[in-house]
Scaffold this motif. Structure first.
Motif, PDB file in Angstrom:
ATOM      1  N   TRP A  33     -20.937   7.797  13.756  1.00 30.26           N
ATOM      2  CA  TRP A  33     -21.537   9.008  14.293  1.00 30.26           C
ATOM      3  C   TRP A  33     -22.017   8.772  15.732  1.00 30.26           C
ATOM      4  CZ3 TRP A  33     -21.739  13.548  11.518  1.00 30.26           C
ATOM      5  CH2 TRP A  33     -21.580  13.462  10.124  1.00 30.26           C
ATOM      6  N   THR A  34     -21.893   9.802  16.547  1.00 31.39           N
ATOM      7  CA  THR A  34     -22.558   9.827  17.847  1.00 31.39           C
ATOM      8  C   THR A  34     -23.625  10.907  17.783  1.00 31.39           C
ATOM      9  OG1 THR A  34     -20.560   9.120  19.033  1.00 31.39           O
ATOM     10  CG2 THR A  34     -22.294  10.175  20.332  1.00 31.39           C
ATOM     11  N   LEU A  35     -24.875  10.501  17.910  1.00 31.95           N
ATOM     12  CA  LEU A  35     -25.988  11.423  17.733  1.00 31.95           C
ATOM     13  C   LEU A  35     -26.746  11.641  19.032  1.00 31.95           C
ATOM     14  CD1 LEU A  35     -27.483  10.023  14.385  1.00 31.95           C
ATOM     15  CD2 LEU A  35     -25.750  11.817  14.669  1.00 31.95           C
ATOM     16  N   THR A  36     -27.258  12.863  19.190  1.00 33.46           N
ATOM     17  CA  THR A  36     -28.167  13.187  20.289  1.00 33.46           C
ATOM     18  C   THR A  36     -29.473  13.661  19.681  1.00 33.46           C
ATOM     19  OG1 THR A  36     -26.308  13.890  21.668  1.00 33.46           O
ATOM     20  CG2 THR A  36     -28.512  14.558  22.360  1.00 33.46           C
ATOM     21  N   THR A  37     -30.578  13.161  20.170  1.00 35.77           N
ATOM     22  CA  THR A  37     -31.883  13.505  19.601  1.00 35.77           C
ATOM     23  C   THR A  37     -32.802  14.117  20.630  1.00 35.77           C
ATOM     24  OG1 THR A  37     -32.840  11.327  20.090  1.00 35.77           O
ATOM     25  CG2 THR A  37     -31.678  11.572  17.984  1.00 35.77           C
ATOM     26  N   ASP A  38     -33.822  14.775  20.147  1.00 40.16           N
ATOM     27  CA  ASP A  38     -34.871  15.332  21.000  1.00 40.16           C
ATOM     28  C   ASP A  38     -36.227  14.885  20.446  1.00 40.16           C
ATOM     29  OD1 ASP A  38     -36.304  16.803  22.857  1.00 40.16           O
ATOM     30  OD2 ASP A  38     -36.257  18.633  21.628  1.00 40.16           O
ATOM     31  N   PRO A  39     -36.987  14.068  21.220  1.00 40.25           N
ATOM     32  CA  PRO A  39     -36.641  13.498  22.520  1.00 40.25           C
ATOM     33  C   PRO A  39     -35.535  12.449  22.398  1.00 40.25           C
ATOM     34  CG  PRO A  39     -38.675  12.557  21.697  1.00 40.25           C
ATOM     35  CD  PRO A  39     -38.316  13.635  20.741  1.00 40.25           C
TER      36      PRO A  39
END
Length: 580
Positions: A450-456
């Motif tokens: 998986w390639t994940l983007t998070t906030d923050p």
């Protein structure tokens, strides 16, 4: 007899703790909730030594001793009436210098077998099968609950007594930090100012220290097995591996090969097409039961989208996943993400590290909350009766729901697992990220990552091999397929998925469908999903069943035994002579 051609008195849907609590409570003649512990133990002592000891009744002028009356278990299992007299027996008391044995494993405990019961469970044909499998899969060694949270209807301190009888005190884990002197207001203020977790404050009386140990999972399983054996709940055919898909309530057609009574009965249809009939039904399904909606931030629909590279914590079959295990064996770097803020998420983090995962990324939407129990301490300690009274005295169900939310306050992690997780963090095997959410996700079938983007954003977040969603489940009676017909035919008010049941946990006064566990929260309180809720729910259901079954087939006298009604001193009566 073919199970599909018999009308049972009660069908219990679910063979977990709630189902076991109801089944054992129905067969307990002297429940500890009605009898004091002293009365309860004394009754069993008299029964065990019936015909063997001379018991002298206080207040009699006669010199001769009076032998305890032995009641016929086969004809009537009610210790609260004298079989030899049509009138209620006169009250008497007894005294003896002999020691009173513990009841935890007393094989002489009588059980009420006049109630025809059947248990249907989608997991298997054994009690606690789903429960035990879940603890075994996650390698959980200790329960979170204290010693007085259990399903034994006979003795509030039954687990403690059982532990001492079998000599397994080493299987008890002290819940440190919640028992002792009350923390002063000054110290509480300093703790708040320092930012330390408030839940570590002591709120439970020193006199209750013996209660605040938690059992190992093996000890709890063995204790449940002793309860099952005591009440003869392991008879062949008592539990059937059948997943209930539909429940209806009404009159049966005349063309069925069933002796239908002059009242409505329940028809339960299973996934195999079989039908079962009963006068009353108890829904005792846990979080993993049919119709319970697991919560996912997102859910891939096929392997290309990553369905084989993530799962809900309730769906774990093997650990770690085959892909991660293969990489570990090849000594390649592995990265796992765990999403959630409850105890299960911390346990998965710990197990992943122990199994050899290079690093675990622990993400939670809220702050990291530390609590001994999933309830706040005021609901567990010496003032819990005040909290419960306030809950039951609330004016509306909306007010009760807010009290439940406040008492549970989302997921939390015990101090013990907090120390374990922080040790992994100190060794750079885990990383904790609070108030963090996954905003985008992309799965590569070729690399199986998986390639994940998070906030923050999490700096240098590598490709992720597997994701575990320890995000809980949602309970809504309106979305449960097996209750579709009940909802249509007998609508009731529902608040945020929780049904507004009667005080007896019944769907409606004219529909003897009982619901215990999490879905009974508006009547049982914040502890409804816990072992405490299982026992409390079973108590309420047993009392109501007496009325329902008495109306239907006139077994009121027999119900007096399992409901614990009548004169609680009548079991101590001697030969029936006038003692006025």
């Amino acid at each position: 007899m073919n199970s599909t051609s018999e009308i049972h008195d009660v069908i219990i849907v679910g063979a977990g703790p709630c189902g076991l609590a109801v089944a054992s409570r129905i067969r307990e003649n002297t429940p500890s909730a009605v009898f004091t512990d002293e009365e309860h133990q004394r009754y069993h002592w008299i029964k065990k030594h019936t015909g063997k000891m001379n018991l002298v009744q206080a207040g009699r002028t006669k010199k001769n001793g009076v032998r305890a009356e032995k009641w016929n278990r086969g004809q009537r299992t009610c210790p609260c009436k004298d079989e030899t007299s049509p009138e209620s027996s006169r009250r008497g008391s007894t005294d003896s210098t002999s020691s009173v044995p513990s009841l935890a494993s007393d094989s002489s405990t009588s059980s009420n077998t006049s109630i025809s019961t059947l248990v249907l469970d989608g997991t298997g044909d054994q009690w606690m099968q789903r429960w035990n499998n879940a603890f075994r899969t996650l390698e959980i060694k200790q329960l979170r609950s204290p010693m007085f949270f259990h399903v034994d209807p006979g003795d509030r301190d039954g687990m403690l007594a059982y532990t001492q009888e079998v000599g397994r005190e080493e299987d008890l884990w002290e819940i440190s930090g919640c028992v002792g002197k009350e923390m002063s207001k000054h110290k509480k203020k300093k703790r708040r100012q320092s930012g330390k977790p408030q839940t570590l404050g002591v709120e439970i009386d020193e006199r209750d220290r013996k209660d605040y140990f938690s059992p190992s999972t093996d000890l709890f399983a063995d204790y449940c097995a002793s309860i099952i054996d005591r009440y003869d709940l392991n008879e062949p055919g008592q539990i059937l591996k059948q997943e209930v898909t539909d429940i209806t309530h009404g009159y049966l057609p005349d063309n069925l090969d069933v002796a239908a009574p002059n009242s409505k009965v329940f028809t339960l249809t299973t996934s195999t097409g079989q039908k079962f009939y009963s006068r009353a039904v108890v829904l005792a399904m846990g979080a993993g039961g049919a119709g319970i909606q697991k919560i996912f931030p997102w859910k891939p629909s096929n392997a290309t989208e990553g369905a084989e590279a993530c799962c809900h914590s309730m769906e774990i079959k093997t650990f770690p996943s085959p892909n991660v295990r293969s990489k570990i064996q090849q000594r390649r770097e592995t990265n796992v993400v765990v999403v959630g803020g409850g105890l299960s998420s911390a346990q998965i983090v710990d197990m992943a590290v122990r199994k050899g995962v290079t690093k675990v990324w622990f993400l939670m939407r809220s702050e990291y909350k530390v609590k001994h129990f999933d309830l706040s301490l005021p609901w567990m300690g010496k003032y819990k009766n005040w909290e419960k009274a306030a809950f039951w005295s609330a004016d509306t169900d909306e007010e009760r729901l807010e009290m439940i939310k406040s008492a549970r306050n989302g997921g939390s992690i015990t101090p013990r697992y907090t120390r374990i997780v922080k040790q992994h963090v100190a060794h750079h095997r885990a990383s904790i990220h609070t108030r963090t959410e996954i905003t985008s996700h992309d799965y590569d079938p070729e690399t199986q990552t998986w390639t994940l983007t998070t906030d923050p954003p999490i700096p240098n977040l590598p490709p992720i091999d597997y994701i575990y969603f320890a995000t809980g489940a949602r309970s809504d009676v309106r979305e449960m397929p097996l209750l579709s017909n009940i909802n249509d035919q007998y609508p009731i008010e529902v608040i945020e998925g929780l049904p507004c049941l009667t005080d007896d946990l019944m769907w409606r006064e004219d529909v003897p469908l009982y619901i215990t566990g999490r879905l009974g929260g508006l009547r049982l309180g914040p502890g409804a999903p816990n072992l405490e809720g299982a026992r409390l729910g079973a108590e309420r259901i047993a009392w109501s069943l007496e009325e329902i079954l008495e109306k239907d087939r006139g077994i009121g006298d027999q119900c007096e035994g399992f409901c614990g009604l009548g004169n609680r001193y009548a079991s101590l009566v001697g030969d029936g002579e006038d003692d006025s």
